[in-house]
Design an enzyme around this catalytic site. Structure first.
Site, short mmCIF file in Angstrom:
data_model
loop_
_atom_site.label_atom_id
_atom_site.label_comp_id
_atom_site.label_asym_id
_atom_site.label_seq_id
_atom_site.Cartn_x
_atom_site.Cartn_y
_atom_site.Cartn_z
N LYS A 255 -9.32 2.71 -2.34
CA LYS A 255 -9.48 2.15 -0.83
C LYS A 255 -11.01 2.33 -0.48
O LYS A 255 -11.38 3.46 -0.06
CB LYS A 255 -8.46 2.18 0.07
N CYS B 281 -5.74 -3.08 2.50
CA CYS B 281 -5.67 -3.62 3.95
C CYS B 281 -6.65 -3.23 4.78
O CYS B 281 -7.31 -4.11 4.31
CB CYS B 281 -4.71 -1.93 3.96
N GLU C 244 0.75 -0.85 0.26
CA GLU C 244 -0.19 0.40 -0.37
C GLU C 244 0.70 1.54 0.11
O GLU C 244 1.93 1.41 0.49
CB GLU C 244 -0.87 0.00 1.25
#
Length: 292
Positions: free
Chosen positions: A121, A154, A50
């Site tokens: 995200k 994540c 990330e």
């Protein structure tokens, strides 16, 4: 004809590295060097952490905006596209994206022929909410010559709906650029909670997962490493990696198993057995089901 266990074989590499905050040119050069090493080891699909081009711990929105880049016009995406073309790779990598007035914690999906797509995200963690706009692209699944690739970043992995929606659209492998941090209550004698989360998601959706974490401490924030590649069964086929060292994990996987072996017995198939009379097939998302 290929053997049955080779009909969709792909060599996957997850790259665990330590970016230097704000040193984008250095970080991108390091990612390309890792890609070259992975390609030398036979990798076809490479997953990077990330925000690996910039680092993660921004002090303020202005700093994040200064480091953010447009996709695909920015220097980072161009460098990765050149590497993918030269090395014959598919790449999934985390990047700080600028789009108009908005900033996104994003990942690019790149093939030898250029940009395939992007993922933004959906679930922001902690101070990310001060700088980034929550993802607005849903959970796309990308058709590639290697197979059907989905992407999370994540904290997305903590939401079962994220994996389920990707699996329902036909994803065979989920690529996860991540920056896992220590979790309260973690038993130091047990595998990381993040590992357990992705192993469970792989098993309950019959998809492969390739999670590339970072290591090191940035502006006081430690990261826990332990990258891994997980089979559709939920068991690791590479890793977990160390908690503190840069390294490359390589796994040869047969993505066809995500479909062929989804039937656990004569009665049970984890996606088919859902009670769509009790809840919406696509969880109210509006996304279209694929071949599952």
């Amino acid at each position: 004809m290929p053997k049955q266990d080779e009909e969709a074989a792909v060599t996957v590499a997850v790259i665990q590295m330590e970016p230097r905050f704000g040193e984008t040119a250095h970080n991108v050069a390091r990612t390309v060097a890792f890609m070259e090493e992975a390609a030398d080891k036979g990798a076809q699909l490479v997953v990077l952490p990330e925000l690996c081009n910039t680092g993660y711990v921004f002090r303020n929105r202005a700093e994040a905006r200064t480091l953010a880049e447009e996709i695909p016009e920015g220097a980072t995406t161009k460098a990765w596209m050149e590497a993918a073309a030269r090395l014959g790779l598919h790449i999934v990598a985390g990047i700080t994206e600028r789009s108009g007035e908005n900033l996104f914690n994003s990942a690019v999906i790149i093939g030898p022929n250029g940009l395939i797509g992007r993922y933004r995200k959906m679930h922001l963690w902690g101070d990310e909410a001060l700088y980034f706009t929550p993802g607005d692209l849903g959970f796309p699944v990308f058709d590639t010559p290697l197979g059907r690739i989905g992407c999370h970043i994540c904290y997305d992995c903590w939401f079962p709906e994220s994996f389920r929606l990707a699996a329902l659209q036909g994803a065979e492998i989920m690529c996860v650029p991540t920056n896992w941090v220590p979790i309260p209550g973690q038993d130091p004698k047990r595998e990381a909670m993040a590992n357990i989360i992705v192993m469970g998601a792989a098993h309950s959706n019959s998809v492969f997962v390739a999670a590339a974490d970072r290591v090191g401490t940035e502006r006081g924030q430690p990261f826990i490493g332990q990258s891994l590649v997980v089979s559709h069964t939920g068991w690791p086929v590479a890793g977990p990696a160390s908690a503190d060292k840069e390294e490359i994990l390589i796994a040869r996987v047969n993505l066809a198993d995500a479909r062929r072996k989804r039937n656990w017995n004569a009665f049970n198939q984890v996606l088919r057995d859902r009670r769509t009379d009790a809840y919406d097939e696509m969880l109210g998302s509006g996304q279209r089901p694929g071949w599952y």
